[in-house]
Every structure is written in structure tokens, then in C-alpha cells.
Design an enzyme around this catalytic site. Structure first.
Site, PDB file in Angstrom:
ATOM      1  N   ALA A  15      21.527 -51.341  33.255  1.00 10.12           N
ATOM      2  CA  ALA A  15      20.639 -51.439  34.416  1.00 10.12           C
ATOM      3  C   ALA A  15      19.899 -50.153  34.756  1.00 10.12           C
ATOM      4  CB  ALA A  15      21.430 -51.915  35.631  1.00 10.12           C
ATOM      5  N   SER A  16      20.360 -49.009  34.233  1.00  6.14           N
ATOM      6  CA  SER A  16      19.680 -47.755  34.589  1.00  6.14           C
ATOM      7  C   SER A  16      18.470 -47.495  33.697  1.00  6.14           C
ATOM      8  CB  SER A  16      20.657 -46.587  34.479  1.00  6.14           C
ATOM      9  OG  SER A  16      21.188 -46.544  33.168  1.00  6.14           O
ATOM     10  N   TYR A  18      14.757 -48.074  31.593  1.00  2.00           N
ATOM     11  CA  TYR A  18      13.356 -48.121  32.049  1.00  2.00           C
ATOM     12  C   TYR A  18      12.948 -49.539  32.455  1.00  2.00           C
ATOM     13  CZ  TYR A  18       8.246 -47.303  31.480  1.00  2.00           C
ATOM     14  OH  TYR A  18       6.891 -47.203  31.644  1.00  2.00           O
ATOM     15  N   ILE A  19      13.093 -50.500  31.543  1.00  2.00           N
ATOM     16  CA  ILE A  19      12.735 -51.890  31.857  1.00  2.00           C
ATOM     17  C   ILE A  19      13.725 -52.463  32.870  1.00  2.00           C
ATOM     18  CG2 ILE A  19      12.523 -54.237  30.932  1.00  2.00           C
ATOM     19  CD1 ILE A  19      11.696 -52.946  28.225  1.00  2.00           C
ATOM     20  N   LYS A  46      22.053 -42.092  36.687  1.00  2.00           N
ATOM     21  CA  LYS A  46      22.061 -43.488  36.238  1.00  2.00           C
ATOM     22  C   LYS A  46      21.921 -44.478  37.397  1.00  2.00           C
ATOM     23  CE  LYS A  46      23.129 -42.913  31.767  1.00  2.00           C
ATOM     24  NZ  LYS A  46      22.079 -43.102  30.769  1.00  2.00           N
ATOM     25  N   LYS A 169      17.051 -53.585  16.319  1.00  2.00           N
ATOM     26  CA  LYS A 169      16.583 -54.689  17.160  1.00  2.00           C
ATOM     27  C   LYS A 169      16.524 -55.994  16.367  1.00  2.00           C
ATOM     28  CE  LYS A 169      15.606 -54.308  21.030  1.00  2.00           C
ATOM     29  NZ  LYS A 169      16.489 -54.286  22.235  1.00  2.00           N
ATOM     30  N   TYR A 290      -4.508 -54.744  15.145  1.00  2.00           N
ATOM     31  CA  TYR A 290      -4.311 -56.145  14.774  1.00  2.00           C
ATOM     32  C   TYR A 290      -4.200 -56.922  16.079  1.00  2.00           C
ATOM     33  CZ  TYR A 290       0.366 -54.308  15.638  1.00  2.00           C
ATOM     34  OH  TYR A 290       1.439 -53.673  16.200  1.00  2.00           O
TER      35      TYR A 290
END
Length: 326
Positions: A15-16, A18-19, A46, A169, A290
């Protein structure tokens, strides 16, 4: 504040970040009760910016949870209707990609999903993935090419080029889809490109640093083209994907694909007195731009902030937080 979500309990991991910080802010604003996990609830860097948010006193609960500790999310996820799994490391300079990026992304995601599988109250999981898990498969990306959600990154292809964040990812999202199919969990993914815009957290994050480097005296700009998107739009998309019952699958988020030369041009227009890099880091032809499909984002009802506005918000935020001495 929307009262229709009162009693609606959701969990936000990492939760700390950026998003995630924006996600927590918007969820609180919409009336949700938020159970937020952080690595260290006693670290002011945080949590201070989270506990100061409107509605935090009444509806934000902080929990300590380590991505790699089995069962660490069990008690947090219990009783939640939705889980937003955003926790995943993002930086480029890694010495041990397996330990620093791949394990936290892959094992961390499966650890959280495992807790979700044990929670009878759970309706949906929203996974913060990345365009990194979509667009890197060796196919050419040129101005007439449209990248969409049917593209999947080839992890082996990326490992050969040492693109370890991309690998992390990709493996995490692949494993997540496999797990939710086997365990009958309703999951959607959000796949943003380069996320910029205002910072809530006091620590500089990797994507905002890309803009900071350009305004802090860099001599050259990278020869690279990225998709760019505003952090507030990304947080909003997470909530829309949770609330919209018909949402499914993956959602690429890109307002515009732009070469760094274009970002510098926009900065020059916004801040004519700034010392900005004049030339590219190499003499090769510019990496082409693109297209990225906006159909899935549109289906959520998402409206994008224009790149120019996002860049300005980023610079103003970097100034306010004293990262940039302009």
C-alpha cells in the site's frame, strides 16, 4: 465521499507504493474500508502519507505482511470482498534478479492468491500487472502496429536480454492466471505502461525518476519509446475493474506512446527556462512509436489524462517534494 460503498471491505497489498497510495486514497474517498499491507507499519516513510489521507482514521487499517512469508496475507484477506494486489518490486539496477525481482513478484503473487482462495467473502481480485507482461515478444513495434491484450510477453526472449523486471511481471501474471483458473477465483489484471503524475509517497519511485532525470541536468535523453499513463488514471482503472461486474481479463493502460524526444519537447514548452537535454544518448535512428489499444480501458469507462498534463503534474510534484531544484 460515496456512501454506497460503506461496509465494502477491500485489501490493498504494497500500500505504500506509488500506484497503491493513490488507490488507497481513491478507495477511501469512495467510502470503502481498506485493509492495507506494508512491509513495515512502523516506518514513517511507508505509512505517514497513508494515515493522513481523508477517511483514514475511520476506515484504513494497516497490517504488516511480507510477500514471501507463506500465509502472511491469510488473516488480512479474510472478510474482504475485493483484493488489489499491487505489491511487486520495480527497479532496473539489480544484482540478483531472482531474489530481488522474480521471487517477490511470482511467489508473492501466488502467496496472496493462496490467501484469496481461502476467503469465502472474496468476490474479485484485481492484479496490478504491467504492459511489460504484454508487449515484449520479439514482434516488431512500429507506428502501424497496435499492441493489445492478446499479446503476451515471451519471458525466455526477455531473459536473454536481461530484462528482469519484464520477466518478473510476465511470470507473475502467467502464474496468476493459471492459479485463478484452477481455484475458480474471479480476477482481472491492469497492465499500465510507464506511470507518471503526482507522488503521494515521500520516496522517489522508478517511473517518476525517468522525468526527474530529464529536468535535473541530464546531458542526453534515452533513445526509447514508452507508453505513458497518469497514476490517478491507473488507480481509478483498478477500482472501475473491481466495481464493473462485466469487466474481465486484461486491461492495457496507455494514454499515448511517445519517444523521450517528445517528452523533452513537451517539457520545453511547459518550462522554457529549464536546462533540458538537447541530444539523444546514441546516434541510432529513434526507436519507433507504436499504438496500444484503448478498447478495454474504454469498456471500463476510463477517461485518460493527456500526457502534457501528466508531465506537468509530475514536475510540480517533484518540485514540491524537493526532488527537483528548479
Amino acid at each position: 465521499m460515496s456512501s454506497s460503498n460503506l461496509g465494502n471491505v477491500v485489501c490493498v497489498t504494497g500500500a505504500s507504493g506509488y500506484i497503491a497510495s493513490w488507490l488507497v486514497r481513491l478507495l477511501l474517498h469512495r467510502g470503502y474500508t481498506v485493509k492495507a499491507t506494508v512491509r513495515d507499519p512502523n516506518d514513517p516513510k511507508k505509512v505517514d502519507h497513508l494515515v493522513k489521507l481523508d477517511g483514514a482514521k475511520e476506515r484504513l487499517q494497516l497490517f504488516k505482511a511480507n510477500l514471501l512469508e507463506e500465509g502472511a496475507f491469510d488473516s488480512v484477506v479474510q472478510g474482504c470482498h475485493g483484493v488489489f494486489h499491487t505489491a511487486s518490486p520495480f527497479y532496473h539496477d539489480v544484482k540478483d534478479p531472482q531474489a530481488e525481482l522474480i521471487d517477490p513478484a511470482l511467489k508473492g503473487t501466488l502467496n496472496v492468491l493462496n490467501s484469496c482462495a481461502k476467503s469465502p467473502s472474496l468476490k474479485r481480485v484485481v492484479l496490478t500487472s504491467s504492459i511489460a507482461a504484454v508487449a515484449y515478444n520479439g514482434k516488431p513495434r512500429t507506428p502501424d502496429v497496435v499492441v493489445d491484450e492478446t499479446w503476451f510477453t515471451d519471458a525466455d526472449f526477455c531473459a536473454k536480454s536481461n530484462l528482469w523486471y519484464v520477466v518478473s511481471k510476465t511470470l507473475a501474471e502467467e502464474a496468476a492466471w493459471k492459479f485463478v483458473k484452477e481455484n475458480n477465483i474471479d480476477m482481472v489484471t491492469i497492465n499500465p505502461a510507464m506511470v507518471i503524475g503526482p507522488l503521494l509517497q515521500p520516496v522517489l519511485n522508478t517511473s517518476a525518476a525517468a522525468i526527474l532525470n530529464l529536468i535535473n541536468g541530464a546531458q542526453t535523453f534515452p533513445n526509447a519509446s514508452f507508453g505513458w499513463v497518469n497514476v490517478k488514471d491507473v488507480a481509478n482503472a483498478h477500482i472501475l475493474a473491481y466495481e464493473n461486474a462485466s469487466a474481465s481479463g486484461r486491461h492495457c493502460l496507455v494514454e499515448r506512446v511517445a519517444h523521450y524526444s517528445e517528452v523533452v519537447r513537451i517539457l520545453r514548452e511547459l518550462y522554457p527556462s529549464l536546462q533540458l537535454p538537447e541530444k539523444c544518448a546514441d546516434d541510432k535512428p529513434y526507436v519507433p512509436i507504436y499504438q496500444v489499444s484503448k478498447e478495454k480501458a474504454k469498456s471500463l469507462g476510463l477517461e485518460y489524462t493527456p500526457l502534457e498534463v501528466s508531465i506537468k503534474e509530475t514536475v510540480e510534484s517533484l518540485k514540491e517534494k524537493k526532488f527537483a531544484n528548479l
